[in-house]
Design a protein around this motif. Structure first.
Motif, short mmCIF file in Angstrom:
data_model
loop_
_atom_site.label_atom_id
_atom_site.label_comp_id
_atom_site.label_asym_id
_atom_site.label_seq_id
_atom_site.Cartn_x
_atom_site.Cartn_y
_atom_site.Cartn_z
N LEU A 18 -13.66 4.22 2.74
CA LEU A 18 -13.94 3.87 1.35
C LEU A 18 -13.18 2.62 0.95
O LEU A 18 -11.97 2.52 1.17
CB LEU A 18 -13.53 5.02 0.42
CG LEU A 18 -13.55 4.72 -1.08
CD1 LEU A 18 -14.97 4.51 -1.57
CD2 LEU A 18 -12.87 5.81 -1.88
N HIS A 19 -13.89 1.67 0.34
CA HIS A 19 -13.25 0.45 -0.15
C HIS A 19 -13.61 0.25 -1.62
O HIS A 19 -14.77 0.31 -2.01
CB HIS A 19 -13.72 -0.78 0.64
CG HIS A 19 -13.18 -2.07 0.12
ND1 HIS A 19 -11.92 -2.53 0.42
CD2 HIS A 19 -13.73 -3.00 -0.71
CE1 HIS A 19 -11.71 -3.69 -0.18
NE2 HIS A 19 -12.78 -4.00 -0.88
N VAL A 20 -12.56 0.06 -2.44
CA VAL A 20 -12.73 -0.36 -3.82
C VAL A 20 -11.95 -1.65 -3.97
O VAL A 20 -10.74 -1.69 -3.69
CB VAL A 20 -12.22 0.70 -4.82
CG1 VAL A 20 -12.40 0.21 -6.25
CG2 VAL A 20 -12.95 2.03 -4.62
N TYR A 120 -5.59 3.93 -5.03
CA TYR A 120 -6.22 4.93 -5.87
C TYR A 120 -7.69 4.57 -6.08
O TYR A 120 -8.14 3.50 -5.68
CB TYR A 120 -5.49 5.05 -7.21
CG TYR A 120 -5.72 3.88 -8.15
CD1 TYR A 120 -6.56 4.02 -9.27
CD2 TYR A 120 -5.11 2.65 -7.95
CE1 TYR A 120 -6.78 2.96 -10.14
CE2 TYR A 120 -5.33 1.58 -8.82
CZ TYR A 120 -6.16 1.75 -9.91
OH TYR A 120 -6.39 0.70 -10.76
N ILE A 121 -8.41 5.47 -6.71
CA ILE A 121 -9.82 5.23 -7.00
C ILE A 121 -9.96 5.22 -8.52
O ILE A 121 -9.73 6.25 -9.17
CB ILE A 121 -10.72 6.31 -6.37
CG1 ILE A 121 -10.51 6.32 -4.85
CG2 ILE A 121 -12.19 6.04 -6.70
CD1 ILE A 121 -11.13 7.50 -4.16
N PRO A 122 -10.28 4.08 -9.12
CA PRO A 122 -10.31 3.98 -10.58
C PRO A 122 -11.31 4.94 -11.21
O PRO A 122 -12.36 5.24 -10.64
CB PRO A 122 -10.72 2.52 -10.82
CG PRO A 122 -10.42 1.81 -9.54
CD PRO A 122 -10.62 2.81 -8.46
N GLY A 322 -17.85 3.64 -4.38
CA GLY A 322 -17.14 2.48 -3.88
C GLY A 322 -18.06 1.38 -3.40
O GLY A 322 -19.28 1.38 -3.65
N TRP A 323 -17.48 0.43 -2.67
CA TRP A 323 -18.20 -0.76 -2.23
C TRP A 323 -19.06 -0.46 -1.01
O TRP A 323 -18.72 0.35 -0.16
CB TRP A 323 -17.18 -1.85 -1.87
CG TRP A 323 -17.80 -3.17 -1.50
CD1 TRP A 323 -18.11 -4.19 -2.33
CD2 TRP A 323 -18.18 -3.60 -0.18
NE1 TRP A 323 -18.66 -5.24 -1.64
CE2 TRP A 323 -18.72 -4.90 -0.31
CE3 TRP A 323 -18.12 -3.02 1.08
CZ2 TRP A 323 -19.19 -5.62 0.79
CZ3 TRP A 323 -18.59 -3.73 2.17
CH2 TRP A 323 -19.11 -5.03 2.02
N LEU A 373 -20.55 3.40 4.44
CA LEU A 373 -19.32 3.30 3.66
C LEU A 373 -19.33 4.21 2.44
O LEU A 373 -20.36 4.41 1.81
CB LEU A 373 -19.10 1.86 3.20
CG LEU A 373 -18.72 0.87 4.30
CD1 LEU A 373 -19.00 -0.55 3.84
CD2 LEU A 373 -17.27 1.02 4.68
N GLY A 374 -18.15 4.76 2.12
CA GLY A 374 -17.92 5.40 0.84
C GLY A 374 -18.44 6.81 0.63
O GLY A 374 -18.54 7.27 -0.49
#
Length: 407
Positions: A18-20, A120-122, A322-323, A373-374
């Motif tokens: 996961l990418h943010v 963290y994950i907003p 996420g992205w 992803l994600g």
């Protein structure tokens, strides 16, 4: 814990990286160094203090001026110090990550972190996921109950948007305004003040246990009409939260405000599709995620590994955030016929003519497999996270947060 209709603390486990994104767009070799398959991100103040103590600061600045972009911090330290070890690197870094690729890279896109450096994950990322799922459920209900109305009020209007407006994502903004903000409360109507998302509050998601982030190579798969092929020389490198990580957050619903929200006459046909309880939010999310998995399972017929992955993931309480999820995971693209998908894609991004829309996917290249992803799944109190012949690790809710306990 407060009443279920008021608030709930939830936990989820990542199934794929996961990418943010962070406010920092990228890190270059001036800002990190690599040692034994780990990457250390420099703390400039600590580095300068360290170099000053060893009378290396002037030489450091001089080398940068001489070599410019080719300057390598790790090589500089190796040439000027007797020993380079993990503790030394840790002392002059903010944090480190593990490298999960054999490819050489220069630029890295970092994860978002809080003021303490914790990934963290907003809340905005989670609310964005919920917004898409609820909008999807409402419009799917409209499409099933009144297909002609869906065609007239959704499809035809989307096709009337200009290329300029599509590039500004105006069709998606319009859908949100019409189907998620067209409520009435007191003297206000059809505005951000009457947005359905006002009914819920979400807190940022934080890890249940600390874990080291990873650097993955992210490639692009493109469909050529018969099979999926990896595009050459366009890989990017992302810092990601790895699969297996567990995060928790709190969500609450304002039950008093719900009673004040009144749907406009235009929304009466799908009034019951709008969630009025927290559990109904997650039913909408489950429906959207299952449809997304089913779509991807069909699309990847010529890519057996991804087809099987989506088949297995669909059976879990899964979702994507996420992205990297693209239009399918961030919009109502699943509800649109192929011709409308192509119309949006060809005007929003590159004109690919009659090619499949969307035509490409971002995937993370792990050493033994590829993953989308994600993706994540919900995990619950008492669920076994790890099981071996001698013990098991269980997710346990204590007080107001989840913990892992060994049994």
């Amino acid at each position: 814990m407060r009443n279920f209709l008021d608030a709930k603390i939830l936990a989820f486990q990542l199934l794929s990286p996961l990418h943010v994104g962070s406010h920092i767009e990228k890190y270059t070799p001036f800002e990190y160094f690599i040692h034994k398959e780990e990457i250390y991100f420099i703390n400039e103040n600590k580095l300068f203090s360290f170099l000053k103590e060893r009378n290396l600061l002037s030489k450091y600045i001089s080398e940068i001026n001489i070599h410019g972009p080719k300057f390598n911090i790790f090589n500089f330290l190796k040439e000027n110090l007797r020993d380079i070890n993990a503790q030394l690197l840790k002392n002059i870094s903010r944090y480190k990550a593990k490298i999960e690729t054999d490819k050489n890279f220069l630029e890295i896109r970092p994860l978002i972190r809080d003021g303490m450096g914790v990934p963290y994950i907003p809340a905005s990322t989670i609310k964005g996921l919920i917004r898409t799922a609820v909008l999807y459920k409402v419009l799917k209900s409209l499409k099933e109950r009144a297909p002609q109305q869906f065609k007239t009020e959704i499809l035809e209007k989307i096709k009337n948007f200009s290329k300029k407006d599509i590039k500004k994502r105006e069709p998606f903004k319009w859908l949100i305004n019409k189907w998620l903000q067209d409520f009435q409360i007191e003297n206000k109507k059809n505005s951000p003040h009457t947005d359905w998302l006002r009914l819920i509050r979400v807190r940022d998601a934080y890890p249940v246990f600390s874990c080291t982030t990873r650097i993955y190579e992210i490639a692009v798969l493109s469909y050529n009409g018969s099979r999926w092929l990896e595009k050459e020389n366009i890989s990017i490198f992302l810092e990601c939260i790895p699969p297996g990580s567990i995060y928790q957050f709190e969500i609450s619903m304002d039950t008093m405000l719900i009673e004040k929200f009144k749907v406009s006459p235009k929304l009466k046909r799908v009034e019951d599709a709008y969630p009025r309880k927290i559990e109904e939010i997650f039913k909408a999310l489950e429906e959207f995620s299952n449809d997304l998995c089913e779509e991807e399972q069909k699309v990847f017929t010529s890519c057996p590994s991804l087809k099987q992955w989506y088949k297995q993931t669909r059976s879990k309480e899964s979702f994507c955030l996420g992205w990297g999820g693209g239009l399918l995971s961030k919009t109502i693209f699943l509800l649109l016929p192929e011709e409308v998908r192509k119309f949006i894609r060809n005007n929003l991004r590159h004109d690919r003519g009659e090619a499949l829309a969307p035509k490409s996917r971002h995937i993370a290249k792990l050493k033994q497999k590829i993953l989308p992803l994600g993706w994540a799944k919900w995990v619950h109190n008492g669920e076994t996270i790890i099981k071996t012949s001698g013990y098991k690790i269980i997710l346990n809710f204590q007080g107001d947060k989840f913990k892992l306990i060994k049994k």
